[in-house]
Design a protein around this motif. Structure first.
Motif, PDB file in Angstrom:
ATOM      1  N   ASP A 255       0.814  -1.223   0.000  1.00  0.00           N
ATOM      2  CA  ASP A 255       0.000   0.000   0.000  1.00  0.00           C
ATOM      3  C   ASP A 255       0.848   1.275   0.000  1.00  0.00           C
ATOM      4  OD1 ASP A 255      -2.288  -1.538  -0.024  1.00  0.00           O
ATOM      5  OD2 ASP A 255      -2.612  -1.396   2.144  1.00  0.00           O
ATOM      6  N   SER A 256       1.864   1.324   0.864  1.00  0.00           N
ATOM      7  CA  SER A 256       2.660   2.559   0.997  1.00  0.00           C
ATOM      8  C   SER A 256       3.815   2.638   0.003  1.00  0.00           C
ATOM      9  CB  SER A 256       3.229   2.669   2.413  1.00  0.00           C
ATOM     10  OG  SER A 256       4.265   1.717   2.620  1.00  0.00           O
ATOM     11  N   ARG A 257       4.352   1.465  -0.362  1.00  0.00           N
ATOM     12  CA  ARG A 257       5.496   1.357  -1.276  1.00  0.00           C
ATOM     13  C   ARG A 257       6.730   2.126  -0.791  1.00  0.00           C
ATOM     14  NH1 ARG A 257       2.836   0.193  -7.034  1.00  0.00           N
ATOM     15  NH2 ARG A 257       1.035  -0.833  -6.195  1.00  0.00           N
ATOM     16  N   GLU A 258       6.796   2.379   0.498  1.00  0.00           N
ATOM     17  CA  GLU A 258       7.915   3.131   1.061  1.00  0.00           C
ATOM     18  C   GLU A 258       9.094   2.241   1.424  1.00  0.00           C
ATOM     19  OE1 GLU A 258       6.468   5.498   4.276  1.00  0.00           O
ATOM     20  OE2 GLU A 258       5.063   6.584   2.993  1.00  0.00           O
ATOM     21  N   ARG A 259       8.841   1.086   1.988  1.00  0.00           N
ATOM     22  CA  ARG A 259       9.926   0.189   2.411  1.00  0.00           C
ATOM     23  C   ARG A 259      10.413  -0.579   1.187  1.00  0.00           C
ATOM     24  NH1 ARG A 259       9.265  -4.512   7.006  1.00  0.00           N
ATOM     25  NH2 ARG A 259      11.404  -5.289   6.920  1.00  0.00           N
ATOM     26  N   LYS A 260      11.636  -0.309   0.787  1.00  0.00           N
ATOM     27  CA  LYS A 260      12.206  -0.925  -0.413  1.00  0.00           C
ATOM     28  C   LYS A 260      12.870  -2.252  -0.075  1.00  0.00           C
ATOM     29  CE  LYS A 260      11.463   2.697  -3.091  1.00  0.00           C
ATOM     30  NZ  LYS A 260      10.174   3.181  -2.705  1.00  0.00           N
ATOM     31  N   GLY A 261      12.860  -3.184  -1.047  1.00  0.00           N
ATOM     32  CA  GLY A 261      13.534  -4.452  -0.874  1.00  0.00           C
ATOM     33  C   GLY A 261      12.727  -5.613  -1.411  1.00  0.00           C
ATOM     34  N   LEU A 262      13.162  -6.824  -1.032  1.00  0.00           N
ATOM     35  CA  LEU A 262      12.522  -8.072  -1.431  1.00  0.00           C
ATOM     36  C   LEU A 262      11.922  -8.713  -0.195  1.00  0.00           C
ATOM     37  CD1 LEU A 262      15.379  -9.457  -3.701  1.00  0.00           C
ATOM     38  CD2 LEU A 262      13.279  -8.320  -4.446  1.00  0.00           C
ATOM     39  N   PHE A 263      10.633  -9.081  -0.277  1.00  0.00           N
ATOM     40  CA  PHE A 263       9.915  -9.587   0.877  1.00  0.00           C
ATOM     41  C   PHE A 263       9.041 -10.775   0.482  1.00  0.00           C
ATOM     42  CE2 PHE A 263      10.362  -5.005   0.965  1.00  0.00           C
ATOM     43  CZ  PHE A 263      11.015  -4.791   2.169  1.00  0.00           C
ATOM     44  N   TYR A 264       8.680 -11.565   1.483  1.00  0.00           N
ATOM     45  CA  TYR A 264       7.653 -12.588   1.284  1.00  0.00           C
ATOM     46  C   TYR A 264       6.910 -12.789   2.583  1.00  0.00           C
ATOM     47  CZ  TYR A 264      10.188 -16.271   3.807  1.00  0.00           C
ATOM     48  OH  TYR A 264      10.804 -17.014   4.778  1.00  0.00           O
ATOM     49  N   CYS A 265       5.680 -13.258   2.454  1.00  0.00           N
ATOM     50  CA  CYS A 265       4.897 -13.640   3.619  1.00  0.00           C
ATOM     51  C   CYS A 265       4.170 -14.938   3.287  1.00  0.00           C
ATOM     52  CB  CYS A 265       3.914 -12.542   4.024  1.00  0.00           C
ATOM     53  SG  CYS A 265       2.556 -12.290   2.874  1.00  0.00           S
ATOM     54  N   ILE A 266       3.618 -15.557   4.303  1.00  0.00           N
ATOM     55  CA  ILE A 266       2.836 -16.769   4.107  1.00  0.00           C
ATOM     56  C   ILE A 266       1.426 -16.452   4.571  1.00  0.00           C
ATOM     57  CG2 ILE A 266       2.585 -19.207   4.664  1.00  0.00           C
ATOM     58  CD1 ILE A 266       5.618 -19.123   5.428  1.00  0.00           C
ATOM     59  N   GLU A 267       0.489 -16.596   3.650  1.00  0.00           N
ATOM     60  CA  GLU A 267      -0.903 -16.289   3.966  1.00  0.00           C
ATOM     61  C   GLU A 267      -1.788 -17.438   3.485  1.00  0.00           C
ATOM     62  OE1 GLU A 267      -3.637 -12.354   4.085  1.00  0.00           O
ATOM     63  OE2 GLU A 267      -2.203 -12.501   2.446  1.00  0.00           O
ATOM     64  N   ASN A 268      -2.441 -18.100   4.434  1.00  0.00           N
ATOM     65  CA  ASN A 268      -3.299 -19.250   4.123  1.00  0.00           C
ATOM     66  C   ASN A 268      -2.558 -20.325   3.326  1.00  0.00           C
ATOM     67  OD1 ASN A 268      -5.533 -17.974   5.368  1.00  0.00           O
ATOM     68  ND2 ASN A 268      -5.920 -16.820   3.508  1.00  0.00           N
ATOM     69  N   GLY A 269      -1.306 -20.590   3.693  1.00  0.00           N
ATOM     70  CA  GLY A 269      -0.514 -21.623   3.033  1.00  0.00           C
ATOM     71  C   GLY A 269       0.079 -21.229   1.695  1.00  0.00           C
ATOM     72  N   ILE A 270      -0.114 -19.997   1.279  1.00  0.00           N
ATOM     73  CA  ILE A 270       0.412 -19.487   0.008  1.00  0.00           C
ATOM     74  C   ILE A 270       1.571 -18.538   0.310  1.00  0.00           C
ATOM     75  CG2 ILE A 270      -0.111 -18.111  -2.057  1.00  0.00           C
ATOM     76  CD1 ILE A 270      -1.587 -20.776  -1.995  1.00  0.00           C
ATOM     77  N   TYR A 271       2.659 -18.696  -0.433  1.00  0.00           N
ATOM     78  CA  TYR A 271       3.807 -17.803  -0.296  1.00  0.00           C
ATOM     79  C   TYR A 271       3.595 -16.625  -1.243  1.00  0.00           C
ATOM     80  CZ  TYR A 271       5.943 -21.647   2.181  1.00  0.00           C
ATOM     81  OH  TYR A 271       6.201 -22.634   3.091  1.00  0.00           O
ATOM     82  N   VAL A 272       3.622 -15.429  -0.689  1.00  0.00           N
ATOM     83  CA  VAL A 272       3.414 -14.218  -1.481  1.00  0.00           C
ATOM     84  C   VAL A 272       4.734 -13.461  -1.546  1.00  0.00           C
ATOM     85  CG1 VAL A 272       2.109 -12.069  -1.707  1.00  0.00           C
ATOM     86  CG2 VAL A 272       1.014 -14.093  -0.696  1.00  0.00           C
TER      87      VAL A 272
END
Length: 130
Positions: A86-103
């Motif tokens: 939403d903010s696009r302020e924090r730069k870099g490469l990220f991932y999260c796990i949501e409902n068993g899906i890697y985003v």
């Protein structure tokens, strides 16, 4: 021996075999093979735990993306990922796990590119090559 110790020994052994010339081939491809093999050995863990451990093995051997840059891929919570998108302020490469899906979230350039994956290793490959 703990799983972490076994992983450490596997990483050291693979690195020595590559350096000594006993194993020929692309280091990244060999690491992916090790990832798959370690994953199958860790079937007593949850899929998420096994994917994370296998990913750490790969990261320990070769965390260089396709452009030759070393960049950290940071795990964040789904809430943090949404804030980054939403903010696009924090730069870099990220991932999260949501409902068993890697985003995966690639916000190096402030555009917050996202993609969903079934495995951590696929997510990290996409983030490094994007």
């Amino acid at each position: 021996m703990t799983n972490a110790q076994a992983q450490g020994y596997a990483v050291i052994a693979l690195s020595k075999l590559i350096c000594s010339g006993h194993i020929k081939g692309n280091k990244k491809n060999l690491c992916e093979l090790l990832d798959r093999e370690m994953y199958s050995l860790m079937d007593i863990m949850s899929e998420e735990e096994a994917e994370e451990k296998a990913g750490r093995i790969l990261q320990g051997i070769n965390d260089t993306n396709s452009r030759g840059n070393t960049e950290d891929i940071i795990r964040v919570t789904p809430e943090e990922a949404n804030k980054i998108i939403d903010s696009r302020e924090r730069k870099g490469l990220f991932y999260c796990i949501e409902n068993g899906i890697y985003v995966g979230v690639d916000n190096r350039d402030g555009n917050a590119w996202t993609e969903d994956f079934g495995s951590l290793s696929a997510c990290k490959r996409w983030l490094r090559k994007r």
